[in-house]
Design a protein around this motif. Structure first.
Motif, mmCIF file in Angstrom:
data_model
loop_
_atom_site.group_PDB
_atom_site.id
_atom_site.type_symbol
_atom_site.label_atom_id
_atom_site.label_comp_id
_atom_site.label_asym_id
_atom_site.label_seq_id
_atom_site.Cartn_x
_atom_site.Cartn_y
_atom_site.Cartn_z
ATOM 1 N N PHE A 380 38.985 46.568 36.943
ATOM 2 C CA PHE A 380 39.198 45.230 36.716
ATOM 3 C C PHE A 380 38.362 44.409 37.298
ATOM 4 C CE2 PHE A 380 42.985 47.244 34.832
ATOM 5 C CZ PHE A 380 43.111 46.347 33.662
ATOM 6 N N THR A 381 37.383 44.848 38.461
ATOM 7 C CA THR A 381 36.242 44.167 38.969
ATOM 8 C C THR A 381 35.139 44.492 38.244
ATOM 9 O OG1 THR A 381 37.392 44.608 41.133
ATOM 10 C CG2 THR A 381 35.137 43.785 41.080
ATOM 11 N N PRO A 382 34.629 43.236 37.845
ATOM 12 C CA PRO A 382 33.356 43.092 37.049
ATOM 13 C C PRO A 382 32.227 43.698 37.725
ATOM 14 C CG PRO A 382 34.517 40.812 36.746
ATOM 15 C CD PRO A 382 35.186 41.935 37.952
ATOM 16 N N LYS A 383 31.449 44.630 37.054
ATOM 17 C CA LYS A 383 30.525 45.247 37.673
ATOM 18 C C LYS A 383 29.385 44.272 38.177
ATOM 19 C CE LYS A 383 27.313 49.302 36.673
ATOM 20 N NZ LYS A 383 26.589 49.922 35.624
ATOM 21 N N GLY A 384 29.226 44.524 39.720
ATOM 22 C CA GLY A 384 28.182 43.762 40.385
ATOM 23 C C GLY A 384 28.916 42.813 41.076
ATOM 24 N N ALA A 385 30.366 42.449 40.803
ATOM 25 C CA ALA A 385 31.068 41.352 41.349
ATOM 26 C C ALA A 385 31.622 42.042 42.697
ATOM 27 C CB ALA A 385 31.956 40.668 40.590
ATOM 28 N N GLY A 386 31.618 41.016 43.869
ATOM 29 C CA GLY A 386 32.383 41.314 44.873
ATOM 30 C C GLY A 386 33.937 41.182 44.679
ATOM 31 N N CYS A 387 34.563 40.466 43.977
ATOM 32 C CA CYS A 387 35.688 40.194 43.757
ATOM 33 C C CYS A 387 36.135 39.890 42.219
ATOM 34 C CB CYS A 387 36.193 38.897 44.451
ATOM 35 S SG CYS A 387 35.484 37.509 44.122
ATOM 36 N N PRO A 388 37.428 40.193 41.905
ATOM 37 C CA PRO A 388 37.709 40.062 40.393
ATOM 38 C C PRO A 388 37.649 38.411 39.976
ATOM 39 C CG PRO A 388 39.694 40.379 41.780
ATOM 40 C CD PRO A 388 38.521 40.628 42.581
ATOM 41 N N ASP A 389 37.544 38.061 38.658
ATOM 42 C CA ASP A 389 37.884 36.780 38.312
ATOM 43 C C ASP A 389 39.129 36.520 37.741
ATOM 44 O OD1 ASP A 389 37.816 38.337 35.906
ATOM 45 O OD2 ASP A 389 35.963 37.796 35.256
ATOM 46 N N GLN A 390 39.568 35.302 37.446
ATOM 47 C CA GLN A 390 40.738 35.021 37.150
ATOM 48 C C GLN A 390 41.178 35.797 35.865
ATOM 49 O OE1 GLN A 390 41.102 30.745 36.812
ATOM 50 N NE2 GLN A 390 41.449 30.620 38.793
ATOM 51 N N GLN A 391 40.294 36.121 34.913
ATOM 52 C CA GLN A 391 40.472 36.784 33.595
ATOM 53 C C GLN A 391 41.203 38.078 33.914
ATOM 54 O OE1 GLN A 391 41.140 36.036 30.450
ATOM 55 N NE2 GLN A 391 40.338 37.867 29.165
ATOM 56 N N SER A 392 40.392 38.879 35.042
ATOM 57 C CA SER A 392 40.800 40.356 35.438
ATOM 58 C C SER A 392 42.194 40.147 35.795
ATOM 59 C CB SER A 392 39.655 40.792 36.081
ATOM 60 O OG SER A 392 38.338 40.841 35.508
ATOM 61 N N GLN A 393 42.314 39.240 36.713
ATOM 62 C CA GLN A 393 43.833 39.239 37.468
ATOM 63 C C GLN A 393 44.911 39.082 36.645
ATOM 64 O OE1 GLN A 393 42.861 35.792 40.230
ATOM 65 N NE2 GLN A 393 42.263 37.178 41.487
ATOM 66 N N ARG A 394 44.533 38.183 35.326
ATOM 67 C CA ARG A 394 45.501 37.877 34.473
ATOM 68 C C ARG A 394 45.846 39.100 33.786
ATOM 69 N NH1 ARG A 394 45.983 36.865 29.224
ATOM 70 N NH2 ARG A 394 43.559 36.876 28.992
ATOM 71 N N LEU A 395 44.818 39.863 33.013
ATOM 72 C CA LEU A 395 44.831 41.168 32.589
ATOM 73 C C LEU A 395 45.800 42.177 33.104
ATOM 74 C CD1 LEU A 395 41.346 41.536 30.760
ATOM 75 C CD2 LEU A 395 43.419 40.819 29.614
ATOM 76 N N LEU A 396 45.518 42.334 34.539
ATOM 77 C CA LEU A 396 46.087 43.418 35.206
ATOM 78 C C LEU A 396 47.584 43.005 35.431
ATOM 79 C CD1 LEU A 396 45.940 46.026 36.636
ATOM 80 C CD2 LEU A 396 45.027 44.986 38.781
ATOM 81 N N LYS A 397 47.820 41.832 35.927
ATOM 82 C CA LYS A 397 49.197 41.460 36.016
ATOM 83 C C LYS A 397 49.814 41.600 34.674
ATOM 84 C CE LYS A 397 51.791 37.549 38.132
ATOM 85 N NZ LYS A 397 51.978 36.306 38.789
ATOM 86 N N GLY A 398 49.299 41.259 33.711
ATOM 87 C CA GLY A 398 50.158 41.365 32.314
ATOM 88 C C GLY A 398 50.441 42.951 32.032
#
Length: 893
Positions: A380-398
């Motif tokens: 759930f961490t976008p490739k190349g990103a150092g941290c997840p975005d809000q969309q990734s956090q929402r998806l995983l929490k769901g």
């Protein structure tokens, strides 16, 4: 004639329809019939000897499919079996061909739709060959010649049972499997069936016909050529336990789906049909008992070689693959998980991501939870990103909300409405499928499941660190305390790792990952609640009865907080453990070394630990268990059974492999030992040497060494060393164990089935007068023979011998020993019970014994014999003696 007809409809079945004289005529006509049709003749010698099955093979090997069938039809006409010709023609042009074409299309689509089945394609052709052979062996005839009719296919979730069944359906539809056995194969998935209320078997069969007009009469005219496949049987949560009167025999009658399946599986409907039932190993014994002589097959998933090969394929670089594989192999639980193909993929994916980032894999591989945390957060961490975005956090929490709801409602297939209720909308589904955390479900349209239940359990555990249970939209989701109680009491059979993941997420390293991904989490609050829960358990009178100790061991091992574990273990004074595999041994050893207040320990180790692992870690962990026993001053009772590692007051069905040195030291540290039972324990020569060598006080002699060990337990009353090969050490063993100077209070000794011969009786006889406390001596099932009895009687007639019970059953005795035994009966003042059952005694011997029994000095109260094994003349003699004396001490067995 359709060229593909022959593989689809078995020639052997048609030959089986011929009567004996018709089959003979068929063979006779087969000498000339091929020539008349312009074909080469068959080797007559082979035809003459051939069974119906072998003759069918001869035709298929020597002729093309259509040619073989033309020959067969022609001969059927000539022997007057036009009915078989008409039947075959109907099948050729009938519905079966259409059905097979439909099945081929349907299951081909299922195969190509499922991305994760591609995991198997990484493996070599040898595995494909083995899998094909495994399919071919299903329903093979037994050694008795009878055909297997029912097979139970067991395997954990994700091991590939459904994939296996899909391959079977495709192979059958393509004419490559069971072509001479089954005309129709029907596949029922219980995930789908459990949604139904009332149905009939006819309705279930008809579902795979596009026009809903299945040729039911044609299908059921040959029930012995039908195969029913029941997939995911555990989904029904049904034990097949209805009374016989509740089942139905009418396959067109509508009944509850459980009743319909029970009627089919218990052979109330179509008893001649064959069954293949795929299930998780949740309650196989109940299944087995409910069915008619099923054959059990297990799918074990990836072998160690498969796992290594898969690592090489994923990492590509051999050195990197070897490093990752070695670290995973050191974690027994994680390595076991990698038997499941999809979990092997998840582990490899996680470690490759970590390695690509330049991180040390060792800390991640030490804890199973760490693997799953890194894997899920990595997805759930976008490739190349150092941290997840809000969309990734929402998806995983769901997903975590969805997973928790599923665990509490026993739901593992989710509808779009389920996703929406937990904060996941339709537009989120493609992303979740793309991440391969969810997959489409085969059974229903627009339904989804986690790629493996382990992922669902991990996300459900994480829910409790992200939210309080009261905030969940589904009130069925329980509190943390309810979760702990359910998991630790093993109430729900579907919860395998949920509690372990929860405790694992409380580790400081995992909390850092949670903080980096979500920011806020409830780890400290959850740890406090776990602390309070265990505190309340400890306040009960018997806290060890409130939880499954092994389940708690797994949780604490995954957490590995030394202070917390020590605090939790101090509550337990009595523990029961059932060790199944190496992973159980590891976690048990870890927790037992923290049980400072332990007073009683029961252990059942069902796994065969005889084969040592390469690192020797099995012995290391077993030694840790033994160390806990030696160092624990409060321990008073230790019982262990059915194991290759055993010590205690009672040792049953045990063997001692290498690496058990420390285990034997327990004997020398047990001054309060009162009973030593070694029944069924495999005391090999090496094991005896190991037993004798554990104490520095012991001399070189095995006899004196064993004496030293037993001398430390001056209160030993009973000893059982039955079913051991004691021939080499019998003289020394007898001298030691029966000598009052060594074990002064020994009352009873069951040296049964120890292969003791006449030579061993000399030592026994010499010590019988020396130990006046010995009252019970059992020597049954040894090759003592008449010579050995003669030696024993020398000791038994000694005035100092106080023996009251003597067992000599099944000792290969004859009437020649009866004179020696009679001398004991007339001289012994204490012998009350004598067992001579199972020996070849005849009338001459019984006459001698009965004369001794009449002697006024005879004190014997019971003489045990197997009367039914005596000849008629001897039996009549004994009956006459009993009539003369109602208190006659002879009894039957």
């Amino acid at each position: 004639m359709a060229s593909s007809f022959f593989p689809d409809f078995g020639l052997m079945w048609y030959l089986e329809e011929l009567k004996r004289d018709e089959f003979k005529k068929f063979k006779d006509l087969l000498r000339k019939e091929p020539l008349e049709l312009g074909l080469k003749p068959l080797p007559w010698g082979e035809v003459k000897r051939a069974t119906r099955e072998n003759l069918a093979k001869l035709l298929t090997v020597n002729f093309e499919e259509e040619q073989a069938w033309n020959v067969t039809l022609s001969i059927f006409h000539k022997i007057g079996r036009k009915d078989l010709c008409e039947k075959a023609k109907k099948e050729i042009t009938g519905h079966a061909k259409t059905y097979q074409a439909h099945i081929k299309e349907k299951f081909s689509n299922l195969w190509f739709q499922e991305a994760r089945t591609r995991i198997h394609e990484y493996l070599d052709q040898e595995n494909a060959r083995k899998e094909q052979e495994s399919l071919q062996r299903l329903f093979a005839p037994k050694r008795t010649g009878k055909w297997t009719r029912t097979v139970i296919l067991l395997g954990p979730q994700g091991v590939g049972k459904t994939t296996y069944l899909v391959k079977l359906m495709l192979a059958w539809a393509e004419g490559n499997l069971f072509r001479e056995r089954f005309s129709y194969v029907f596949y029922f998935c219980c995930q789908e069936l459990k949604q139904l209320t009332k149905t009939s078997l006819a309705a279930l069969i008809s579902r795979d016909w596009s026009d809903s007009l299945a040729p039911l009469q044609e299908i059921t005219s040959q029930p012995e050529r039908l195969l029913f496949i029941i997939d995911s049987f555990e989904e029904l949560k049904h034990d097949l336990n209805e009374p016989e009167s509740d089942l139905c025999s009418d396959w067109t009658e509508k009944r509850p789906v459980q009743v319909v399946l029970s009627s089919l599986l218990r052979k109330k409907i179509f008893p001649e049909s064959s069954l293949l039932i795929a299930a998780k190993p949740v309650y196989p014994r109940k299944l087995e008992l409910s069915l008619d002589g099923p054959e059990i097959r297990e799918l074990l998933g990836f072998s160690e070689t498969d796992r290594k090969l898969y690592f090489y394929t994923i990492f590509r670089d051999r050195n990197r693959a070897m490093e990752a594989f070695r670290l995973v192999r050191e974690n027994k639980q994680l390595f076991c998980m990698c038997q499941i193909p999809v979990l092997c993929w998840a582990v490899c994916t996680c470690l490759k991501q970590e390695m690509d980032k330049g991180r040390d894999l060792a800390p991640t591989c030490q804890h199973t939870t760490s693997i799953f945390t890194s894997f899920v957060f990595g997805l759930f961490t976008p490739k190349g990103a150092g941290c997840p975005d809000q969309q990734s956090q929402r998806l995983l929490k769901g997903l975590c909300f969805l997973a928790a709801e599923g665990m509490w409602t026993d739901t593992f297939v989710f509808s779009e409405e389920d996703l929406e209720r937990n904060g996941l909308c339709d537009s989120d589904i493609p992303a979740l499928l793309g991440l391969k955390v969810l997959q489409k479900c085969r059974a229903f349209e627009k339904s989804y499941a986690f790629i493996h239940m382990c992922i669902q359990e991990f996300c459900a555990a994480m829910f409790y660190l992200l939210s309080r249970h009261a905030q969940h939209p589904n009130p069925a989701v329980g509190s943390l305390e309810a979760l702990l109680l359910t998991f630790l009491k093993r109430v729900n059979v579907y919860w395998i790792y949920l509690g372990c993941f929860l405790f694992g997420l409380l580790r400081e390293e995992e909390q850092k990952k949670l903080d980096a991904f979500f920011g806020i989490h409830l780890a400290q609050e959850i740890q406090q609640k776990c602390h309070q829960f265990l505190q309340r358990i400890a306040e009960n009178e018997h806290p060890w009865k409130q939880v499954d100790f092994l389940a708690l061991c797994y949780c604490l091992y995954e957490m590995r907080n030394e202070d917390f574990v020590q605090w939790a273990m101090d509550f337990f004074q009595a523990v029961k453990l059932s060790i199944i595999d190496d992973a159980d041994l590891v976690v048990s050893a870890y927790c037992l070394k923290h049980c400072s207040g332990l007073r009683t320990l029961w252990v059942s180790a069902l796994h065969d630990f005889e084969e040592e692992d390469e690192e020797g870690s099995t012995a290391i962990h077993w030694n840790q268990v033994c160390s806990a026993l030696i160092t624990n001053e409060n321990l008073r009772e230790f019982r262990m059974s059915d194991s290759t590692f055993l010590y205690c007051c009672s040792l049953n069905n045990v063997s001692f492999p290498r690496g058990s040195r420390l285990f034997f030291e327990v004997l020398t540290h047990s001054p309060h030992l009162k009973c030593l039972n070694l029944s069924g324990t495999k005391l090999s020569r090496n094991a005896v040497k190991l037993l004798f060598s554990v104490c520095s006080r012991l001399s070189d002699s095995d006899c004196s060494a064993f004496s030293q060990i037993l001398r430390s337990s001056r209160k030993l009353l009973n000893l059982n060393v039955s079913r051991n090969y004691l021939v080499p050490g019998a003289p020394l063993l007898c001298k030691v164990l029966l000598n009052t100077g060594v074990v002064p209070l020994l009352f009873s000794c069951r040296i049964l089935k120890c292969l003791i011969t006449a030579a061993g009786c000399r030592e026994l006889a010499s010590v019988l007068p020396v130990n006046p406390n010995l009252r019970n001596l059992q020597l049954g099932y040894n090759d003592i023979e008449d010579t050995g009895v003669k030696l024993l009687c020398e000791g038994l007639t000694h005035p100092s011998c106080r023996l009251e019970i003597l067992g000599l059953g099944e000792c290969k005795l004859t009437s020649a020993c009866c004179q020696d035994i009679s001398s004991v009966l007339t001289s012994s003042k204490t012998l009350r019970i004598l067992n001579l059952g199972g020996n070849a005694l005849d009338l001459s011997g019984m006459v001698v014994l009965c004369e001794a029994l009449r002697h006024p000095e005879c004190t014997l109260q019971v003489l045990s014999l197997k009367k039914e094994e005596l000849d008629e003349e001897t039996q009549r003699f004994l009956m006459d003696e009993e009539k003369k004396n109602p208190k006659w001490p002879i009894i039957g067995e």
